[in-house]
Design a protein around this motif. Structure first.
Motif, PDB file in Angstrom:
ATOM      1  N   TYR A 214     -75.103  68.102  43.830  1.00  0.00           N
ATOM      2  CA  TYR A 214     -73.994  67.316  43.288  1.00  0.00           C
ATOM      3  C   TYR A 214     -74.201  65.834  43.527  1.00  0.00           C
ATOM      4  CZ  TYR A 214     -72.221  67.216  48.142  1.00  0.00           C
ATOM      5  OH  TYR A 214     -72.073  67.031  49.501  1.00  0.00           O
ATOM      6  N   ASP A 244     -73.454  68.722  39.460  1.00  0.00           N
ATOM      7  CA  ASP A 244     -72.012  68.536  39.382  1.00  0.00           C
ATOM      8  C   ASP A 244     -71.673  67.124  39.868  1.00  0.00           C
ATOM      9  OD1 ASP A 244     -71.875  71.125  38.529  1.00  0.00           O
ATOM     10  OD2 ASP A 244     -70.801  71.896  40.285  1.00  0.00           O
ATOM     11  N   ARG A 274     -67.803  70.569  35.201  1.00  0.00           N
ATOM     12  CA  ARG A 274     -68.801  70.039  36.127  1.00  0.00           C
ATOM     13  C   ARG A 274     -68.259  68.904  36.988  1.00  0.00           C
ATOM     14  NH1 ARG A 274     -73.779  72.012  34.567  1.00  0.00           N
ATOM     15  NH2 ARG A 274     -74.268  71.609  36.761  1.00  0.00           N
TER      16      ARG A 274
END
Length: 397
Positions: A214, A244, A274
């Motif tokens: 992420y 993400d 996301r």
């Protein structure tokens, strides 16, 4: 000889966790500076406005550090701009405190409440702004909320009449001198610090979420922080291997609808699944998030310094940030992170994509960022602050 100090933070309590309301980097800086000043042996009162009837008038938050919550205006959280109405009442409440050797105001509300009192009693007054208003409809005002009526004139008055001004970056120092008319001889730059033990690079093995990990953007949710650009950038990244985006922070008071606008933007761009809005986090949780992120994003329109960028570097996490204001000093471009000179999502996506494909480059940026962050201690911040105080009092620094 120990000093008796008042650190004034009228509109927001340094004892609150950042990321929501009007709690941000200034709160972190005031709290940690107060603690570090006390560790040097000084006695510190931190003065703020009572925003809840449940809070006590005074609480010791550490040895020699007392948080005092003064009655001024309604005992509830208010929009930041409303605090101009409470300046006089807050100043009156301050008259019953002390005595102090130095009064150090943070933000212009605090300065306007404290300056006259300090001058009347012959107490040196030090001003820190943390953010400075720009005239409406200039590039510098982009992303800012409408200013309360007296701010532009108030900041000029404080810059010209305070005994000293402490800025958090040379960029802010230049603004104080050129825009507010401060005497350069009375302006000192003292950078903020970072708790390098808390914000450390010891990543846990399960820190990442999803196959691609992420990106992290941690900020109050308001237009100034540029989180729309972070979402637009995510949408520009290739779907294959797209990470993400975790957004940590809550709505700034007065921008209660803004999180919904950001969510709608993510849905409209096809990345609603996301982007994860997780709300404000504790300092411990933020450190975990930073050390687990592949890249920390700081897409703000402007920052006087950009403390979150320094905290990310302390976690050995590469930073991609706006090439603006104090972020140019918080991040060494090309060495501890990348500064992007434009606000085009495609340019940001290109920079991020290149880093995501180059783990060795990310490791180099992270290691250099950690090494640099180790030089930014709160003890150094406190000592630089005391040096300013001592000069005003005619004592040897």
């Amino acid at each position: 000889m120990p000093l008796r100090l008042a650190l004034v933070s009228l509109h927001t309590s340094p004892n609150d966790d950042p990321g929501t309301g009007d709690v941000g980097g200034m709160n972190v800086a005031v709290r940690h500076t107060a603690l570090a000043l006390a560790a040097l042996g000084h006695n510190v009162d931190v003065l703020t406005r009572r925003s809840s009837p449940a809070t006590p008038d005074a609480v010791e938050i550490a040895p020699r550090v007392t948080l005092r919550q003064l009655h001024a205006g309604p005992e509830e959280r208010r929009v930041k701009g409303d605090h101009e109405e409470y300046i006089a009442e807050f100043g009156d409440a301050m008259r019953h405190l002390g005595p102090y050797d130095v009064i150090h105001s943070h933000h212009w509300f605090s300065g306007m409440a404290a300056l006259e009192l300090a001058q009347h009693h012959g107490i040196p007054h030090v001003q820190s702004f943390h953010s400075i208003a720009a005239a409406h409809a200039t590039p510098l005002s982009e992303g800012e909320r409408p200013e309360s009526p007296g701010r532009l004139a108030g900041e000029e008055l404080l810059a010209q009449q305070s005994d000293a001004i402490i800025t958090v970056s040379d960029a802010e120092r230049e603004t104080v001198v050129s825009r507010l008319g401060a005497d350069p001889a009375r302006v000192a730059t003292v950078c903020p610090g970072v708790d390098a033990a808390q914000f450390s690079p010891n990543k846990s093995p399960d820190a990442a979420t999803g196959d691609a990990g992420y990106l992290l953007a941690a900020a109050r949710l308001e237009p100034l922080k540029g989180l729309d650009l972070a979402i637009e950038t995510l949408a520009e990244l290739p779907k294959s291997g797209r990470p993400d985006l975790i957004v940590s922070g809550g709505a700034t008071t007065g921008f209660d609808d803004y999180p919904a606008e950001l969510r709608a933007l993510a849905e409209r761009l096809g990345v609603g699944d996301r982007v994860h809005f997780i709300g404000p986090q504790s300092r411990e949780a933020l450190a975990d998030l930073l050390r687990g992120a592949r890249i920390a994003l700081v897409p703000s329109h402007s920052e006087t310094f950009g403390l979150i960028a320094l905290e990310a570097q302390s976690c050995a996490t590469p930073v991609v940030a706006s090439d603006a204001g104090g972020l140019r000093e918080a991040v060494v471009d090309g060495q501890t992170g990348i500064l992007v000179p434009v606000r085009e999502p495609s340019a940001w996506a290109g920079t991020i994509s290149a880093l995501l494909r180059d783990s060795e480059r990310c490791a180099q940026l992270g290691a250099a960022g950690r090494e640099r962050a180790l030089g930014f201690t709160w003890e150094r911040t406190a000592q630089g602050t005391v040096d300013v105080y001592e000069r005003l009092l005619g004592r040897p620094a």
